[in-house]
Design an enzyme around this catalytic site. Structure first.
Site, PDB file in Angstrom:
ATOM      1  N   LYS A  98      29.397  29.233 -93.091  1.00  0.00           N
ATOM      2  CA  LYS A  98      30.107  28.816 -91.547  1.00  0.00           C
ATOM      3  C   LYS A  98      30.063  27.495 -91.944  1.00  0.00           C
ATOM      4  CE  LYS A  98      27.806  27.325 -86.772  1.00  0.00           C
ATOM      5  NZ  LYS A  98      27.125  27.147 -85.581  1.00  0.00           N
ATOM      6  N   ASP A 106      30.743  20.368 -83.850  1.00  0.00           N
ATOM      7  CA  ASP A 106      30.305  21.613 -82.414  1.00  0.00           C
ATOM      8  C   ASP A 106      30.047  21.032 -81.000  1.00  0.00           C
ATOM      9  OD1 ASP A 106      29.926  23.855 -80.630  1.00  0.00           O
ATOM     10  OD2 ASP A 106      28.273  23.982 -81.824  1.00  0.00           O
ATOM     11  N   LYS A 163      27.865  21.064 -74.624  1.00  0.00           N
ATOM     12  CA  LYS A 163      26.580  20.727 -74.892  1.00  0.00           C
ATOM     13  C   LYS A 163      26.430  19.761 -74.247  1.00  0.00           C
ATOM     14  CE  LYS A 163      26.661  22.813 -79.886  1.00  0.00           C
ATOM     15  NZ  LYS A 163      25.332  23.608 -79.461  1.00  0.00           N
ATOM     16  N   ASP A 180      26.430  20.888 -88.191  1.00  0.00           N
ATOM     17  CA  ASP A 180      27.380  22.494 -87.769  1.00  0.00           C
ATOM     18  C   ASP A 180      27.980  22.880 -89.271  1.00  0.00           C
ATOM     19  OD1 ASP A 180      26.156  24.314 -86.373  1.00  0.00           O
ATOM     20  OD2 ASP A 180      28.212  24.562 -84.971  1.00  0.00           O
ATOM     21  N   ASP A 195      29.770  28.784 -77.151  1.00  0.00           N
ATOM     22  CA  ASP A 195      28.864  27.637 -77.915  1.00  0.00           C
ATOM     23  C   ASP A 195      27.962  28.454 -79.060  1.00  0.00           C
ATOM     24  OD1 ASP A 195      27.990  25.310 -79.184  1.00  0.00           O
ATOM     25  OD2 ASP A 195      25.708  25.391 -77.591  1.00  0.00           O
ATOM     26  N   GLU A 236      29.398  29.731 -81.111  1.00  0.00           N
ATOM     27  CA  GLU A 236      31.093  30.245 -81.699  1.00  0.00           C
ATOM     28  C   GLU A 236      30.502  30.243 -83.404  1.00  0.00           C
ATOM     29  OE1 GLU A 236      29.812  27.080 -83.379  1.00  0.00           O
ATOM     30  OE2 GLU A 236      29.340  27.319 -81.681  1.00  0.00           O
ATOM     31  N   ARG A 283      28.899  32.642 -85.054  1.00  0.00           N
ATOM     32  CA  ARG A 283      29.174  34.069 -85.368  1.00  0.00           C
ATOM     33  C   ARG A 283      30.288  34.593 -85.298  1.00  0.00           C
ATOM     34  NH1 ARG A 283      24.641  34.916 -80.923  1.00  0.00           N
ATOM     35  NH2 ARG A 283      24.355  33.082 -81.730  1.00  0.00           N
TER      36      ARG A 283
END
Length: 461
Positions: free
Chosen positions: A228, A233, A240, A251, A310, A312, A314
């Site tokens: 990933k 993010d 967030k 992230d 949020d 995202e 996956r």
């Protein structure tokens, strides 16, 4: 910074390594002067204790480092690294009675203790260098350290200097180092080549989303690593809060970890074919950002209802996993800083993983302790499948209720893997919350060394 051992023929001082329960016998064999000196200094071989030994005319004749009790050693890794951090400048060799596994840990921990993230501010280097102990594979340990350093540097770099473009440059730089082949798909070409969810997550950023693809090796089993690469993010339209956004430069820790693992594999020239896939995006806020309750159609054809922008990671992993699965690799691995639920379950120090393959799980369980890379198996619990099925689409990216968040995320990803005989997903944290031996506060790799050590068992290398 260099993460290599001192030359074997270098002049060096002895560093005696003593456990607390062996100290009484050990000190009884020393000279009267040394016994008196150690007593006067209050040295008792506690975990991380260090005492310099005086020589003639005030010179340093050596040092003694304590490992503490068996309980101390069970409660923390890389105990000897504490002593390495305080030794004076020079070359040192170990005088020890350590078993092979503990010796490997000591050597690796010493090299990793030298890590400094000094891109933006100067940091005092580790002054003491270790002569590789007899019985350790120095080249392998140096490769492990170099891969970990790459991972840490990538995670620690802020998003201002580590966006999708910069992550691509690091990816291509690694490929050039090992003569690997690469392909990059950017921007709207993602739509043209059927990566709609990678595009949807990254399209709101001024920094174009992309899919990075690397191949290395020409013979042996195929291992595909998917990481990933969400370089920052914000949470998207489901923004967030600032407290949750503060660490989001990490992230892309999954991408950083698979690149570190790839470097280890290529440096050690393992007899396999390697593919690395990194969906590199920034989850930003703009007029064209994906919205809650949008329904996306994935590369695999499965539809996904977006119930939280949020969640995202996956989504980008799903498109990359679908691509990887089309090739039916012998082992498919995904690594991601995916869920807060995993941290609640096992804390920051353990890397939970999911697999349906008993042989792979057994190999990870057997090899992780010696690799000083703790992992913990969590279940692909199929009865929870209904939690990720919203009815209006095939899948829900953020099921309500708050239960089993890491498991439902793993189940979501498993839907995109059908053809590969072995699949394992790591839900890592990628961050060391406070300083620890060989692990300063900041980015850290998790799961890579354990997986590297497990590969020969799983793939008959």
């Amino acid at each position: 910074m260099t993460f290599i051992f001192a030359p074997a023929d270098a002049a060096s001082l002895p560093l005696h390594v003593v456990a607390a329960d062996q100290f009484e016998d050990w000190v009884a064999r020393r000279s009267t002067a040394e016994r008196n000196w150690l007593t006067g200094c209050g040295f008792s071989a506690g975990a991380g204790e260090l005492c310099l030994l005086p020589g003639a005319e005030g010179a340093i004749a050596g040092a003694v480092a304590g490992l503490g009790t068996a309980r101390d050693q069970a409660r923390g890794r890389f105990v000897l690294a504490r002593a390495a951090a305080r030794l004076p400048e020079g070359n040192w060799h170990l005088v020890h009675d350590l078993p092979s596994v503990a010796l490997q840990e000591a050597a690796l921990g010493w090299l990793l203790q030298g890590y400094r993230f000094d891109r933006y501010a100067k940091a005092a280097p580790l002054r003491a260098r270790l002569v590789a102990p007899d019985g350790v594979d120095a080249a392998r340990i140096e490769a492990l350290a170099a891969g970990e350093v790459l991972t840490r540097d990538l995670i620690n770099t802020p998003a201002s200097d580590m966006g999708p473009q910069e992550l691509e440059e690091a990816f291509l730089g690694l490929a050039r180092q090992f003569d690997a082949r690469t392909n990059v798909i950017r921007g709207d070409d993602l739509l043209a080549q059927n990566f709609p969810m990678i595009h949807a997550v990254g399209r709101a950023s001024v920094r174009a989303p992309r899919l990075l693809d690397m191949r290395w090796g020409s013979a042996g089993p195929l291992v595909t690593l998917v990481g990933k690469g969400v370089c920052f993010d914000t949470g998207g339209l489901d923004l967030k809060p600032s407290a949750s956004m503060g660490l989001m430069k990490k992230d892309m820790g999954g991408a950083a970890t698979v690149l570190g693992l790839a470097q280890m594999i290529m440096a050690l020239r393992l007899p396999l074919r390697l593919r690395v896939l990194v969906p590199a995006v920034e989850n930003a806020v703009a007029g064209n950002a994906m919205r809650p309750q949008d329904i996306l159609t994935s590369r695999k054809g499965l539809t996904v209802e977006i119930n939280n922008t949020d969640a995202e990671g996956r989504l980008v992993l799903a498109d990359a996993l679908a691509l990887a699965d089309e090739e039916k690799p012998d082992l498919l691995v995904s690594m991601a800083t995916l869920t807060g639920a995993a941290r609640v379950a096992v804390g920051p120090d353990l890397a939970p993983y999911y697999t349906d393959d008993a042989q792979l799980a057994a190999a990870l369980e057997a090899e992780a302790p010696a690799a000083c890379d703790p992992v913990w198996r969590l279940p692909f619990w199929s009865p929870y499948e209904t939690m990720i099925e919203p009815g209006i689409a095939d899948l829900d990216n953020a099921p309500k209720g708050g239960f089993a968040g890491s498991i439902t995320a793993a189940l979501f990803l498993r839907r995109f893997v059908e053809a590969s005989p072995r699949y394992v997903h790591f839900d890592i944290y990628g961050w060391q919350p406070s300083d620890a031996p060989a692990r300063p506060k900041g980015g850290v790799g998790q799961g890579a060394r354990a997986l590297l050590a497990a590969l020969p068992r799983v793939l008959d290398l």
